[in-house]
Design a protein around this motif. Sequence first.
Motif, short mmCIF file in Angstrom:
data_model
loop_
_atom_site.label_atom_id
_atom_site.label_comp_id
_atom_site.label_asym_id
_atom_site.label_seq_id
_atom_site.Cartn_x
_atom_site.Cartn_y
_atom_site.Cartn_z
N GLY A 48 0.82 -1.21 0.00
CA GLY A 48 0.00 0.00 0.00
C GLY A 48 0.85 1.26 0.00
O GLY A 48 0.55 2.22 -0.70
N MET A 49 1.92 1.23 0.78
CA MET A 49 2.80 2.39 0.85
C MET A 49 3.52 2.61 -0.48
O MET A 49 3.64 3.74 -0.94
CB MET A 49 3.81 2.21 1.97
N HIS A 50 3.96 1.52 -1.09
CA HIS A 50 4.65 1.65 -2.38
C HIS A 50 3.72 2.23 -3.44
O HIS A 50 4.10 3.16 -4.16
CB HIS A 50 5.20 0.29 -2.84
N ARG A 51 2.52 1.71 -3.53
CA ARG A 51 1.57 2.21 -4.53
C ARG A 51 1.23 3.68 -4.30
O ARG A 51 1.16 4.46 -5.25
CB ARG A 51 0.29 1.37 -4.52
N ALA A 52 1.02 4.05 -3.06
CA ALA A 52 0.70 5.44 -2.74
C ALA A 52 1.88 6.34 -3.05
O ALA A 52 1.71 7.45 -3.59
CB ALA A 52 0.29 5.57 -1.27
N THR A 53 3.09 5.88 -2.74
CA THR A 53 4.29 6.66 -3.03
C THR A 53 4.43 6.89 -4.53
O THR A 53 4.65 8.02 -4.98
CB THR A 53 5.56 5.96 -2.49
N VAL A 54 4.30 5.83 -5.31
CA VAL A 54 4.43 5.93 -6.76
C VAL A 54 3.40 6.91 -7.32
O VAL A 54 3.71 7.74 -8.18
CB VAL A 54 4.32 4.54 -7.43
N ALA A 55 2.18 6.85 -6.82
CA ALA A 55 1.12 7.74 -7.31
C ALA A 55 1.47 9.20 -7.05
O ALA A 55 1.16 10.07 -7.87
CB ALA A 55 -0.21 7.39 -6.65
N ILE A 56 2.12 9.48 -5.94
CA ILE A 56 2.44 10.87 -5.58
C ILE A 56 3.71 11.37 -6.26
O ILE A 56 3.79 12.53 -6.65
CB ILE A 56 2.55 11.02 -4.05
N VAL A 57 4.70 10.50 -6.44
CA VAL A 57 5.98 10.96 -6.99
C VAL A 57 6.02 10.91 -8.52
O VAL A 57 7.00 11.36 -9.11
CB VAL A 57 7.20 10.22 -6.40
N ARG A 58 4.97 10.43 -9.15
CA ARG A 58 4.91 10.43 -10.62
C ARG A 58 4.96 11.87 -11.14
O ARG A 58 4.49 12.80 -10.48
CB ARG A 58 3.62 9.78 -11.10
N ALA A 59 5.48 12.04 -12.32
CA ALA A 59 5.66 13.38 -12.90
C ALA A 59 4.35 14.16 -12.96
O ALA A 59 4.32 15.36 -12.67
CB ALA A 59 6.28 13.27 -14.30
N GLU A 60 3.25 13.49 -13.34
CA GLU A 60 1.97 14.19 -13.45
C GLU A 60 1.54 14.76 -12.11
O GLU A 60 1.07 15.89 -12.02
CB GLU A 60 0.85 13.27 -13.95
N SER A 61 1.70 13.98 -11.06
CA SER A 61 1.33 14.42 -9.72
C SER A 61 2.26 15.53 -9.23
O SER A 61 1.81 16.52 -8.65
CB SER A 61 1.39 13.23 -8.75
#
Length: 135
Positions: A48-61
């Motif tokens: 869960g932490m990995h998925r949430a991290t990836v969603a936030i650190v993506r270029a679009e975000s």
Amino acid sequence: MENHFEIRMTTGRLQTVSSIALAHVGDAVFELLVRSWLCAGGKATAKGMHRATVAIVRAESQAARAEKILPVLTEEEAGVFRRGRNANVHTVPSHASRAQYAEATALEALLGWLYLSGQRDRVSELFGLMMEGEI
């Protein structure tokens, strides 16, 4: 012994660091802040932490979050941001537009510059503004 957690580079030295190098450091700073913020917010499982991290650190975000802080940047910070946005990047991830990637790189360069200049309180302040309304 030098404290590597408290690096403080002079303005003159920082001017010699490339925008890409600043973004490299800023990427790590942003990811560490996001991971810490998620831990403190109760994201307990690694998956869960990995998925949430990836969603936030993506270029679009990151690009969207950069827009939230632009109005509060000082003149000097805005200059570093522009310098980062104009950095000559050669590859853009398929999930982001070139403009989003440029904004994300600019944000990372700004965070790297603030971190390396010892302005941890300002990094924290801007991070708080970027994350307002989340979780």
